[in-house]
Design a protein around this motif. Structure first.
Motif, PDB file in Angstrom:
ATOM      1  N   GLU A  71      13.151 -98.528  20.221  1.00 32.92           N
ATOM      2  CA  GLU A  71      12.042 -99.465  20.046  1.00 32.92           C
ATOM      3  C   GLU A  71      12.119-100.535  21.122  1.00 32.92           C
ATOM      4  O   GLU A  71      13.212-100.889  21.578  1.00 32.92           O
ATOM      5  CB  GLU A  71      12.119-100.157  18.680  1.00 32.92           C
ATOM      6  CG  GLU A  71      11.922 -99.231  17.517  1.00 32.92           C
ATOM      7  CD  GLU A  71      12.033 -99.943  16.178  1.00 32.92           C
ATOM      8  OE1 GLU A  71      11.439 -99.430  15.218  1.00 32.92           O
ATOM      9  OE2 GLU A  71      12.702-100.997  16.100  1.00 32.92           O
ATOM     10  N   VAL A  72      10.952-101.028  21.507  1.00 29.05           N
ATOM     11  CA  VAL A  72      10.851-102.164  22.416  1.00 29.05           C
ATOM     12  C   VAL A  72      10.050-103.227  21.675  1.00 29.05           C
ATOM     13  O   VAL A  72       8.953-102.953  21.183  1.00 29.05           O
ATOM     14  CB  VAL A  72      10.156-101.781  23.741  1.00 29.05           C
ATOM     15  CG1 VAL A  72       9.996-103.004  24.630  1.00 29.05           C
ATOM     16  CG2 VAL A  72      10.939-100.686  24.462  1.00 29.05           C
ATOM     17  N   ALA A  73      10.616-104.436  21.571  1.00 28.31           N
ATOM     18  CA  ALA A  73       9.993-105.503  20.792  1.00 28.31           C
ATOM     19  C   ALA A  73       9.727-106.730  21.660  1.00 28.31           C
ATOM     20  O   ALA A  73      10.549-107.111  22.491  1.00 28.31           O
ATOM     21  CB  ALA A  73      10.907-105.889  19.633  1.00 28.31           C
ATOM     22  N   PHE A  74       8.559-107.332  21.426  1.00 25.44           N
ATOM     23  CA  PHE A  74       8.199-108.597  22.064  1.00 25.44           C
ATOM     24  C   PHE A  74       7.415-109.409  21.057  1.00 25.44           C
ATOM     25  O   PHE A  74       6.613-108.863  20.305  1.00 25.44           O
ATOM     26  CB  PHE A  74       7.346-108.367  23.320  1.00 25.44           C
ATOM     27  CG  PHE A  74       6.933-109.648  23.984  1.00 25.44           C
ATOM     28  CD1 PHE A  74       7.836-110.381  24.740  1.00 25.44           C
ATOM     29  CD2 PHE A  74       5.643-110.131  23.850  1.00 25.44           C
ATOM     30  CE1 PHE A  74       7.458-111.572  25.348  1.00 25.44           C
ATOM     31  CE2 PHE A  74       5.256-111.317  24.458  1.00 25.44           C
ATOM     32  CZ  PHE A  74       6.163-112.038  25.205  1.00 25.44           C
ATOM     33  N   ALA A  75       7.644-110.726  21.070  1.00 33.20           N
ATOM     34  CA  ALA A  75       6.936-111.578  20.115  1.00 33.20           C
ATOM     35  C   ALA A  75       6.497-112.880  20.759  1.00 33.20           C
ATOM     36  O   ALA A  75       7.197-113.446  21.598  1.00 33.20           O
ATOM     37  CB  ALA A  75       7.828-111.884  18.917  1.00 33.20           C
ATOM     38  N   LEU A  76       5.339-113.307  20.361  1.00 36.03           N
ATOM     39  CA  LEU A  76       4.843-114.655  20.624  1.00 36.03           C
ATOM     40  C   LEU A  76       4.934-115.393  19.294  1.00 36.03           C
ATOM     41  O   LEU A  76       5.125-114.761  18.246  1.00 36.03           O
ATOM     42  CB  LEU A  76       3.391-114.597  21.105  1.00 36.03           C
ATOM     43  CG  LEU A  76       3.160-113.958  22.472  1.00 36.03           C
ATOM     44  CD1 LEU A  76       1.657-113.855  22.758  1.00 36.03           C
ATOM     45  CD2 LEU A  76       3.849-114.764  23.563  1.00 36.03           C
ATOM     46  N   PRO A  77       4.782-116.697  19.277  1.00 30.67           N
ATOM     47  CA  PRO A  77       4.869-117.409  17.994  1.00 30.67           C
ATOM     48  C   PRO A  77       3.886-116.886  16.949  1.00 30.67           C
ATOM     49  O   PRO A  77       4.191-116.859  15.761  1.00 30.67           O
ATOM     50  CB  PRO A  77       4.556-118.858  18.368  1.00 30.67           C
ATOM     51  CG  PRO A  77       4.976-118.969  19.796  1.00 30.67           C
ATOM     52  CD  PRO A  77       4.662-117.629  20.402  1.00 30.67           C
ATOM     53  N   GLU A  78       2.727-116.413  17.386  1.00 36.12           N
ATOM     54  CA  GLU A  78       1.698-116.017  16.422  1.00 36.12           C
ATOM     55  C   GLU A  78       1.609-114.505  16.167  1.00 36.12           C
ATOM     56  O   GLU A  78       0.933-114.073  15.236  1.00 36.12           O
ATOM     57  CB  GLU A  78       0.332-116.538  16.871  1.00 36.12           C
ATOM     58  CG  GLU A  78      -0.201-115.936  18.158  1.00 36.12           C
ATOM     59  CD  GLU A  78       0.342-116.548  19.446  1.00 36.12           C
ATOM     60  OE1 GLU A  78      -0.047-116.062  20.520  1.00 36.12           O
ATOM     61  OE2 GLU A  78       1.163-117.483  19.394  1.00 36.12           O
ATOM     62  N   LEU A  87      20.315 -96.710  27.206  1.00 41.99           N
ATOM     63  CA  LEU A  87      20.047 -96.852  25.776  1.00 41.99           C
ATOM     64  C   LEU A  87      20.661 -95.720  24.965  1.00 41.99           C
ATOM     65  O   LEU A  87      20.877 -94.615  25.457  1.00 41.99           O
ATOM     66  CB  LEU A  87      18.541 -96.898  25.537  1.00 41.99           C
ATOM     67  CG  LEU A  87      17.818 -98.063  26.208  1.00 41.99           C
ATOM     68  CD1 LEU A  87      16.317 -97.928  26.011  1.00 41.99           C
ATOM     69  CD2 LEU A  87      18.324 -99.386  25.666  1.00 41.99           C
ATOM     70  N   GLN A  88      20.877 -96.032  23.703  1.00 43.74           N
ATOM     71  CA  GLN A  88      21.360 -95.068  22.721  1.00 43.74           C
ATOM     72  C   GLN A  88      20.277 -94.883  21.662  1.00 43.74           C
ATOM     73  O   GLN A  88      19.437 -95.757  21.463  1.00 43.74           O
ATOM     74  CB  GLN A  88      22.643 -95.589  22.045  1.00 43.74           C
ATOM     75  CG  GLN A  88      23.761 -95.919  23.008  1.00 43.74           C
ATOM     76  CD  GLN A  88      24.264 -94.710  23.754  1.00 43.74           C
ATOM     77  OE1 GLN A  88      24.494 -93.658  23.164  1.00 43.74           O
ATOM     78  NE2 GLN A  88      24.421 -94.835  25.059  1.00 43.74           N
ATOM     79  N   ALA A  89      20.333 -93.774  20.961  1.00 37.87           N
ATOM     80  CA  ALA A  89      19.361 -93.514  19.896  1.00 37.87           C
ATOM     81  C   ALA A  89      19.353 -94.674  18.909  1.00 37.87           C
ATOM     82  O   ALA A  89      20.407 -95.164  18.496  1.00 37.87           O
ATOM     83  CB  ALA A  89      19.705 -92.215  19.183  1.00 37.87           C
ATOM     84  N   GLY A  90      18.150 -95.145  18.568  1.00 40.64           N
ATOM     85  CA  GLY A  90      17.999 -96.196  17.575  1.00 40.64           C
ATOM     86  C   GLY A  90      18.062 -97.609  18.127  1.00 40.64           C
ATOM     87  O   GLY A  90      17.849 -98.568  17.374  1.00 40.64           O
ATOM     88  N   ASP A  91      18.349 -97.779  19.416  1.00 45.83           N
ATOM     89  CA  ASP A  91      18.392 -99.124  19.988  1.00 45.83           C
ATOM     90  C   ASP A  91      17.022 -99.795  19.901  1.00 45.83           C
ATOM     91  O   ASP A  91      15.992 -99.134  19.983  1.00 45.83           O
ATOM     92  CB  ASP A  91      18.805 -99.084  21.465  1.00 45.83           C
ATOM     93  CG  ASP A  91      20.304 -98.973  21.675  1.00 45.83           C
ATOM     94  OD1 ASP A  91      21.072 -99.097  20.697  1.00 45.83           O
ATOM     95  OD2 ASP A  91      20.707 -98.757  22.839  1.00 45.83           O
ATOM     96  N   ARG A  92      17.042-101.109  19.736  1.00 38.85           N
ATOM     97  CA  ARG A  92      15.818-101.900  19.828  1.00 38.85           C
ATOM     98  C   ARG A  92      15.985-102.858  21.002  1.00 38.85           C
ATOM     99  O   ARG A  92      16.808-103.770  20.965  1.00 38.85           O
ATOM    100  CB  ARG A  92      15.541-102.698  18.555  1.00 38.85           C
ATOM    101  CG  ARG A  92      14.192-103.460  18.678  1.00 38.85           C
ATOM    102  CD  ARG A  92      13.857-104.300  17.468  1.00 38.85           C
ATOM    103  NE  ARG A  92      14.834-105.353  17.325  1.00 38.85           N
ATOM    104  CZ  ARG A  92      15.391-105.706  16.164  1.00 38.85           C
ATOM    105  NH1 ARG A  92      15.064-105.099  15.045  1.00 38.85           N
ATOM    106  NH2 ARG A  92      16.280-106.672  16.105  1.00 38.85           N
ATOM    107  N   VAL A  93      15.193-102.639  22.048  1.00 41.99           N
ATOM    108  CA  VAL A  93      15.216-103.507  23.220  1.00 41.99           C
ATOM    109  C   VAL A  93      14.325-104.700  22.912  1.00 41.99           C
ATOM    110  O   VAL A  93      13.156-104.533  22.561  1.00 41.99           O
ATOM    111  CB  VAL A  93      14.697-102.768  24.475  1.00 41.99           C
ATOM    112  CG1 VAL A  93      14.714-103.703  25.685  1.00 41.99           C
ATOM    113  CG2 VAL A  93      15.506-101.510  24.739  1.00 41.99           C
TER     114      VAL A  93
END
Length: 107
Positions: free
Chosen positions: A17-24, A80-86
């Motif tokens: 998974e690749v995750a990015f977040a803004l405050p909203e 990366l390995q299986a299941g990693d979240r970047v």
């Protein structure tokens, strides 16, 4: 399931998974990647500028990266390995040391 060739043997792709977040809002993109995929390459494959058109592409291509909250020293080489979240980290708007000093001076 996707299969990739590496050193003469077939190895199955795995999910990250690749995750990015803004405050909203946030976005988590699930990808099937071949063995040897780096954290930086996974961010490219996630196409995050498509989900955050208000941000420049450099926000993602130059960002600091981590895996499950642990910053990576060399995301261009970290495989990366299986299941990693970047996790794609946003730059800090305020230096934490400066913020602490300002809060302390108010008291």
């Amino acid at each position: 399931m996707a299969v990739t060739e590496r050193k003469g043997t077939a190895q199955p792709a795995f999910e990250v998974e690749v995750a990015f977040a803004l405050p909203e809002r946030q976005k988590i993109v699930t990808l099937a990647v071949p063995p040897g995929t780096t954290a930086r390459r996974a961010v490219e494959l996630a196409e995050l500028p498509r989900y955050f058109p208000e941000l420049s592409p450099e926000t993602f291509s130059e960002a600091s990266l981590g895996i499950f909250g642990k910053p990576l020293r060399d995301p261009e080489r970290h495989e990366l390995q299986a299941g990693d979240r970047v996790e794609v980290y946003r730059p800090l708007k305020t230096d934490p040391k400066d913020a602490r000093k300002r809060r302390a001076s108010r008291h």
